[in-house]
Design a protein around this motif. Structure first.
Motif, PDB file in Angstrom:
ATOM      1  N   GLN A  13      84.839  15.515   8.776  1.00 32.64           N
ATOM      2  CA  GLN A  13      83.771  14.585   8.414  1.00 32.64           C
ATOM      3  C   GLN A  13      82.402  15.246   8.326  1.00 32.64           C
ATOM      4  O   GLN A  13      81.414  14.584   8.005  1.00 32.64           O
ATOM      5  CB  GLN A  13      83.711  13.448   9.444  1.00 32.64           C
ATOM      6  CG  GLN A  13      84.946  12.585   9.473  1.00 32.64           C
ATOM      7  CD  GLN A  13      85.225  11.947   8.135  1.00 32.64           C
ATOM      8  OE1 GLN A  13      84.428  11.161   7.628  1.00 32.64           O
ATOM      9  NE2 GLN A  13      86.352  12.288   7.531  1.00 32.64           N
ATOM     10  N   SER A  14      82.309  16.532   8.601  1.00 34.38           N
ATOM     11  CA  SER A  14      81.007  17.195   8.643  1.00 34.38           C
ATOM     12  C   SER A  14      80.607  17.725   7.268  1.00 34.38           C
ATOM     13  O   SER A  14      81.384  17.720   6.312  1.00 34.38           O
ATOM     14  CB  SER A  14      81.034  18.353   9.641  1.00 34.38           C
ATOM     15  OG  SER A  14      81.685  19.480   9.082  1.00 34.38           O
ATOM     16  N   SER A  15      79.379  18.227   7.207  1.00 32.70           N
ATOM     17  CA  SER A  15      78.833  18.795   5.972  1.00 32.70           C
ATOM     18  C   SER A  15      79.094  20.296   5.871  1.00 32.70           C
ATOM     19  O   SER A  15      78.418  20.991   5.112  1.00 32.70           O
ATOM     20  CB  SER A  15      77.326  18.523   5.901  1.00 32.70           C
ATOM     21  OG  SER A  15      76.680  18.990   7.078  1.00 32.70           O
ATOM     22  N   PHE A  16      80.074  20.787   6.592  1.00 34.10           N
ATOM     23  CA  PHE A  16      80.414  22.211   6.555  1.00 34.10           C
ATOM     24  C   PHE A  16      81.122  22.549   5.247  1.00 34.10           C
ATOM     25  O   PHE A  16      82.005  21.817   4.788  1.00 34.10           O
ATOM     26  CB  PHE A  16      81.322  22.556   7.733  1.00 34.10           C
ATOM     27  CG  PHE A  16      81.813  23.976   7.731  1.00 34.10           C
ATOM     28  CD1 PHE A  16      81.009  25.012   8.180  1.00 34.10           C
ATOM     29  CD2 PHE A  16      83.091  24.284   7.272  1.00 34.10           C
ATOM     30  CE1 PHE A  16      81.457  26.322   8.178  1.00 34.10           C
ATOM     31  CE2 PHE A  16      83.552  25.590   7.270  1.00 34.10           C
ATOM     32  CZ  PHE A  16      82.731  26.608   7.723  1.00 34.10           C
ATOM     33  N   VAL A  17      80.733  23.673   4.633  1.00 35.97           N
ATOM     34  CA  VAL A  17      81.408  24.160   3.428  1.00 35.97           C
ATOM     35  C   VAL A  17      81.777  25.626   3.622  1.00 35.97           C
ATOM     36  O   VAL A  17      81.072  26.381   4.295  1.00 35.97           O
ATOM     37  CB  VAL A  17      80.541  24.005   2.160  1.00 35.97           C
ATOM     38  CG1 VAL A  17      80.251  22.554   1.879  1.00 35.97           C
ATOM     39  CG2 VAL A  17      79.246  24.790   2.271  1.00 35.97           C
TER      40      VAL A  17
END
Length: 329
Positions: free
Chosen positions: A311-315
């Motif tokens: 669910q995080s904004s990690f890419v």
């Protein structure tokens, strides 16, 4: 036999001239009232407003084809997306011991680095209107994210593009970038339950801190039991601050901490990763929920283990080519 070009009597020619003049005056009057020539086409109606979670259009990211190739790992471009509130010479970035405005330098040739941060400031290089992204860059990979774990200060979005065509976008959504900072701030305040009211006040107008960073939720604060009572009800003896910060006994328990913040810890563990169940009841981390609701694809880092259930904004992008970071107001 009538002549091929009859000659009009003077009286008729005068009437015709007067009629033409009156017609021209009428057209000019219409143009003056509307600001548009009478014969001009009516402009098309604006399209639908962007919805929550929508990514920006391609035009938002500028001419990515003009980004110069990297000599190191990838080229980073910083964009001014402050809706005219700050000129380019008042939008600053800091990385690797350098601080520049984007009027001076908008591209950064980023080398490999570990646990790096790039800071952004509006107004001056040491302005309190400041925020950051974080990343680790390997010789052939980029891993990074925007973050709201500590606070919200500036609207940020980033787009990472790989040589193989991989393209990822994270950060605040297009609708949030389009509205004023004041509107976003007021929207946040209106969305919070009473216990969270101080978040939009204690560091205004610079930052909205995450709940674990405000006195109300810390030991001795008036809402110190906000999450701890719920945690005890599911067998966790932790403080509210430890829940919001995933610290203490929760430091090594990512699923458990995420379940508490999202108020799903009372459910069977196989349901902890179902986003449709998150934040449906309180107490919960409504600060984190808000940033998810206003993020591209609903992905945000609202607390330390918000990457549970992806669910995080990690890419993560292999063989990265470039990254564009949009700084908004």
């Amino acid at each position: 036999m009538s002549p091929a070009h009859p000659t009009w009597p003077r009286r008729h020619r005068g009437l015709l001239t007067a009629a033409v003049a009156l017609l021209l005056l009428a057209c000019l009057a219409v143009a003056d009232r509307t600001g548009t020539p009478a014969h001009a086409a009516v402009p098309p109606a604006p399209g639908p407003a962007p919805a929550a979670g929508d990514p920006p259009p391609a035009s938002f990211w500028g001419d990515t084809g003009a980004i110069p190739p990297a000599q190191n790992v990838l080229t980073v471009q910083i964009l001014n997306r402050t809706n005219g509130q700050y000129p380019d010479d008042q939008v600053f970035w800091s990385f690797g011991g350098q601080t520049r405005s984007i009027a001076q330098q908008r591209y950064v040739d980023m080398p490999a680095n570990s646990a790096g941060r790039m800071y952004f400031h509006l107004g001056s290089p040491d302005s309190r209107y400041s925020d950051f992204i974080e990343f680790t860059v390997g010789p052939d990979a980029f891993h990074g994210n925007t973050t709201r774990v500590d606070a919200f200060a500036l609207k940020l979005a980033m787009r990472v593009h790989g040589h193989d065509g991989t393209d990822r976008q994270v950060g605040e959504d297009y609708a949030t970038f389009q509205e004023s900072r004041e509107a976003t701030w007021q929207k946040f305040a209106a969305a919070m339950p009473p216990e969270f009211a101080s978040l939009s006040q204690v560091q205004a107008p610079y930052r909205i801190p995450s709940p674990g960073n405000v006195p109300d939720f810390q030991p001795g604060g008036k809402h110190a039991a906000y999450m701890s009572d719920y945690a005890r009800s599911v067998g966790r003896n932790v403080s509210t601050q430890e829940v919001f910060g995933c610290s203490g006994p929760l430091a090594g328990d990512a699923p458990g901490c995420a379940a508490l913040n999202r108020h799903v810890a009372e459910l069977p563990q196989n349901q902890w990763g179902d986003p449709s169940r998150f934040y449906r009841q309180g107490p919960a981390n409504y600060y984190a929920q808000f940033w998810h609701q206003h993020a591209i694809g609903s992905l945000a880092y609202g607390f330390p283990y918000d990457d549970v259930a992806e669910q995080s904004s990690f890419v993560s992008v292999r063989n990265p080519q470039w990254m564009v970071v949009a700084v908004g107001w």
